[in-house]
Design a protein around this motif. Sequence first.
Motif, PDB file in Angstrom:
ATOM      1  N   UNK A 136       0.847  -1.191   0.000  1.00  0.00           N
ATOM      2  CA  UNK A 136       0.000   0.000   0.000  1.00  0.00           C
ATOM      3  C   UNK A 136       0.889   1.250   0.000  1.00  0.00           C
ATOM      4  N   UNK A 137       1.605   1.489  -1.091  1.00  0.00           N
ATOM      5  CA  UNK A 137       2.569   2.607  -1.126  1.00  0.00           C
ATOM      6  C   UNK A 137       1.919   3.979  -1.037  1.00  0.00           C
ATOM      7  N   UNK A 138       0.600   4.065  -1.280  1.00  0.00           N
ATOM      8  CA  UNK A 138      -0.071   5.362  -1.234  1.00  0.00           C
ATOM      9  C   UNK A 138      -0.528   5.735   0.180  1.00  0.00           C
ATOM     10  N   UNK A 139      -0.410   4.814   1.134  1.00  0.00           N
ATOM     11  CA  UNK A 139      -0.824   5.098   2.516  1.00  0.00           C
ATOM     12  C   UNK A 139       0.275   5.869   3.233  1.00  0.00           C
ATOM     13  N   UNK A 140      -0.064   7.044   3.729  1.00  0.00           N
ATOM     14  CA  UNK A 140       0.910   7.889   4.425  1.00  0.00           C
ATOM     15  C   UNK A 140       0.717   7.882   5.930  1.00  0.00           C
ATOM     16  N   UNK A 141      -0.506   7.582   6.381  1.00  0.00           N
ATOM     17  CA  UNK A 141      -0.804   7.617   7.810  1.00  0.00           C
ATOM     18  C   UNK A 141      -1.529   6.343   8.235  1.00  0.00           C
ATOM     19  N   UNK A 142      -1.329   5.990   9.511  1.00  0.00           N
ATOM     20  CA  UNK A 142      -1.997   4.829  10.093  1.00  0.00           C
ATOM     21  C   UNK A 142      -2.612   5.247  11.423  1.00  0.00           C
ATOM     22  N   UNK A 143      -3.890   4.939  11.612  1.00  0.00           N
ATOM     23  CA  UNK A 143      -4.555   5.195  12.889  1.00  0.00           C
ATOM     24  C   UNK A 143      -4.214   4.072  13.859  1.00  0.00           C
ATOM     25  N   UNK A 144      -3.610   4.429  14.995  1.00  0.00           N
ATOM     26  CA  UNK A 144      -3.334   3.471  16.063  1.00  0.00           C
ATOM     27  C   UNK A 144      -4.462   3.602  17.074  1.00  0.00           C
ATOM     28  N   UNK A 145      -5.247   2.542  17.268  1.00  0.00           N
ATOM     29  CA  UNK A 145      -6.522   2.658  17.975  1.00  0.00           C
ATOM     30  C   UNK A 145      -6.676   1.583  19.051  1.00  0.00           C
ATOM     31  N   UNK A 146      -7.417   1.936  20.089  1.00  0.00           N
ATOM     32  CA  UNK A 146      -7.756   0.998  21.162  1.00  0.00           C
ATOM     33  C   UNK A 146      -9.140   1.346  21.669  1.00  0.00           C
ATOM     34  N   UNK A 147      -9.798   0.387  22.319  1.00  0.00           N
ATOM     35  CA  UNK A 147     -11.149   0.589  22.809  1.00  0.00           C
ATOM     36  C   UNK A 147     -11.123   1.085  24.257  1.00  0.00           C
ATOM     37  N   UNK A 148     -11.911   2.135  24.523  1.00  0.00           N
ATOM     38  CA  UNK A 148     -12.008   2.639  25.893  1.00  0.00           C
ATOM     39  C   UNK A 148     -13.133   1.910  26.629  1.00  0.00           C
ATOM     40  N   UNK A 149     -13.420   2.330  27.856  1.00  0.00           N
ATOM     41  CA  UNK A 149     -14.413   1.647  28.673  1.00  0.00           C
ATOM     42  C   UNK A 149     -15.808   1.659  28.050  1.00  0.00           C
ATOM     43  N   UNK A 150     -16.301   2.790  27.515  1.00  0.00           N
ATOM     44  CA  UNK A 150     -17.637   2.761  26.881  1.00  0.00           C
ATOM     45  C   UNK A 150     -17.689   2.005  25.562  1.00  0.00           C
ATOM     46  N   UNK A 151     -16.538   1.606  25.023  1.00  0.00           N
ATOM     47  CA  UNK A 151     -16.540   0.866  23.768  1.00  0.00           C
ATOM     48  C   UNK A 151     -16.289   1.714  22.554  1.00  0.00           C
ATOM     49  N   UNK A 152     -15.657   2.891  22.731  1.00  0.00           N
ATOM     50  CA  UNK A 152     -15.301   3.763  21.609  1.00  0.00           C
ATOM     51  C   UNK A 152     -13.794   3.675  21.358  1.00  0.00           C
ATOM     52  N   UNK A 153     -13.413   3.856  20.115  1.00  0.00           N
ATOM     53  CA  UNK A 153     -11.987   3.856  19.790  1.00  0.00           C
ATOM     54  C   UNK A 153     -11.370   5.220  20.094  1.00  0.00           C
ATOM     55  N   UNK A 154     -10.207   5.196  20.697  1.00  0.00           N
ATOM     56  CA  UNK A 154      -9.377   6.385  20.841  1.00  0.00           C
ATOM     57  C   UNK A 154      -8.012   6.045  20.261  1.00  0.00           C
ATOM     58  N   UNK A 155      -7.180   7.055  20.050  1.00  0.00           N
ATOM     59  CA  UNK A 155      -5.845   6.765  19.540  1.00  0.00           C
ATOM     60  C   UNK A 155      -5.226   7.965  18.863  1.00  0.00           C
ATOM     61  N   UNK A 156      -4.221   7.697  18.035  1.00  0.00           N
ATOM     62  CA  UNK A 156      -3.497   8.751  17.329  1.00  0.00           C
ATOM     63  C   UNK A 156      -3.223   8.315  15.897  1.00  0.00           C
ATOM     64  N   UNK A 157      -3.076   9.292  15.020  1.00  0.00           N
ATOM     65  CA  UNK A 157      -2.756   9.036  13.618  1.00  0.00           C
ATOM     66  C   UNK A 157      -1.260   9.227  13.427  1.00  0.00           C
ATOM     67  N   UNK A 158      -0.578   8.150  13.060  1.00  0.00           N
ATOM     68  CA  UNK A 158       0.886   8.157  12.945  1.00  0.00           C
ATOM     69  C   UNK A 158       1.318   8.159  11.482  1.00  0.00           C
ATOM     70  N   UNK A 159       2.345   8.947  11.140  1.00  0.00           N
ATOM     71  CA  UNK A 159       2.965   8.781   9.825  1.00  0.00           C
ATOM     72  C   UNK A 159       3.527   7.362   9.710  1.00  0.00           C
ATOM     73  N   UNK A 160       3.427   6.798   8.540  1.00  0.00           N
ATOM     74  CA  UNK A 160       3.852   5.411   8.354  1.00  0.00           C
ATOM     75  C   UNK A 160       5.322   5.218   8.701  1.00  0.00           C
ATOM     76  N   UNK A 161       6.138   6.269   8.496  1.00  0.00           N
ATOM     77  CA  UNK A 161       7.559   6.152   8.828  1.00  0.00           C
ATOM     78  C   UNK A 161       7.752   6.005  10.338  1.00  0.00           C
ATOM     79  N   UNK A 162       6.988   6.733  11.122  1.00  0.00           N
ATOM     80  CA  UNK A 162       7.077   6.629  12.572  1.00  0.00           C
ATOM     81  C   UNK A 162       6.573   5.273  13.061  1.00  0.00           C
ATOM     82  N   UNK A 163       5.564   4.732  12.379  1.00  0.00           N
ATOM     83  CA  UNK A 163       5.060   3.413  12.758  1.00  0.00           C
ATOM     84  C   UNK A 163       6.148   2.363  12.612  1.00  0.00           C
ATOM     85  N   UNK A 164       6.954   2.494  11.575  1.00  0.00           N
ATOM     86  CA  UNK A 164       8.047   1.540  11.389  1.00  0.00           C
ATOM     87  C   UNK A 164       9.031   1.618  12.550  1.00  0.00           C
TER      88      UNK A 164
END
Length: 448
Positions: free
Chosen positions: A19-47
């Motif tokens: 997926x060379x066109x993907x520049x960002x990845x959402x890093x997500x987790x579920x909170x107590x009420x069942x909603x996702x929270x997280x941060x959007x990371x540049x793909x380079x930082x994810x590596x």
Amino acid sequence: MKSQASTLLAEVRTFRQNHPDVRYVDLIALDIPGHFYGKRYPIEMLEKVAAGSPLKLPQNAVLLGVQGGLFKIGDYCFHDGDPDANRRLVPGTLKPVSWESQPLGQMLITSDGTEAPIEFEPREVLAKVLERLHHKGIHPVVAFELEFYLFDKKLDNGLPQFARDPLSNDTDDQPNLHIERLSRFSEVLDDMAQTAKDQGIDITVITAELGPGQFEINFGHLDDGLRAADWAALFCRSTRGVALKHGYRASFMAKPYLQFPGSGMHLHVSLYDGAGNNVLAAHQQQPLRHAVAGCLELLPHCMPIFSPNHNAFRRLGGTVNAATRASWGFEDRDACVRIPDSDPRNLRIEHRLASADANPYLVLAAILVGLEHGLEAKREPIAPLNEDRSSGTDFPVEMLDAVRAMQHQPVLRDKLGAEFIDVYCENKRQDHLAFQQEINAREYRWFL
């Protein structure tokens, strides 16, 4: 750790190649009420994170209320300096996001498996329950079923509108299980199923349910409880996104219409020993009876998990197949705990009480604790509904009563963790009180 880092790094690099066109990845987790929270990371930082760089998010993000606010809970939130806590990437969950307008990826993160897991993080709560069962030689196999409604994308003064039949452009009014409804909504349903499969989720049966625009999608049985709950959480996220893309609004709200059935989260759970034998089927199915008794004993104390908000309690005892008491039965959909007809190898319970918007990690954790408690206590259950239609025990039907029943239950405090129980109960109590702080139009009509 080096082996895991190597695996994660290979996963990220393979994703970038595919997926060379993907520049960002959402890093997500579920909170107590069942909603996702997280941060959007540049793909380079994810590596870099995959290679071992720290991944930290605020610990208290897990404590967010339904509306995203923080409540004063013990020493958390306003007396702890809002500290960061370590998270880790969940291997195998880096997938493309196809429902956004721009190329994007997403990946689950969690605190379980880190040096200092967050005791009240839902995934960590389930991880501890599963680890304890594995040490006892018990290995659950789990399958989720989720019901949801499709609405028109536009709200009418804040109220949902019926989904429009794509063929007639009129309200969806086909009857329950009508196969034509699946054909008429096939474009959006097929996209939902394929998108879920792209996320690694094993989608099986799709059903048109009784309510207008209501459907159910089932997942395959899985011998990894954490991954099974991951599937349920990710499915909700992708389904909402795909619906919007097609001009609909998908919702897992428990009871969107008073006059139509609510949406539930049904779990099929079987237990196996290390040799692959079905624990519930041994000794003329006596362990099954014990397990059912344990589930029913703890069920009234788990209601804040199974019905996590004011609206979810509206679903109970409504139209069809929604229990009003803790009950069980063979092939009986009016029961909270149903025993589907099966051979001894596949003998299992189907837990039918949780609402579709409940937190899947916590629902599964609560059910497993009930099964575990029953196997240890070895008590006989009450009569099944097949023998006595009035059989059953009462459970709380309002949030504050449910929280009081949960908070000091000794088995839950021991097996789910006292810290989690206290935090969760206070979160639910504060959310419920915050919900009450609004005077609606009906109140003025009645009392002005």
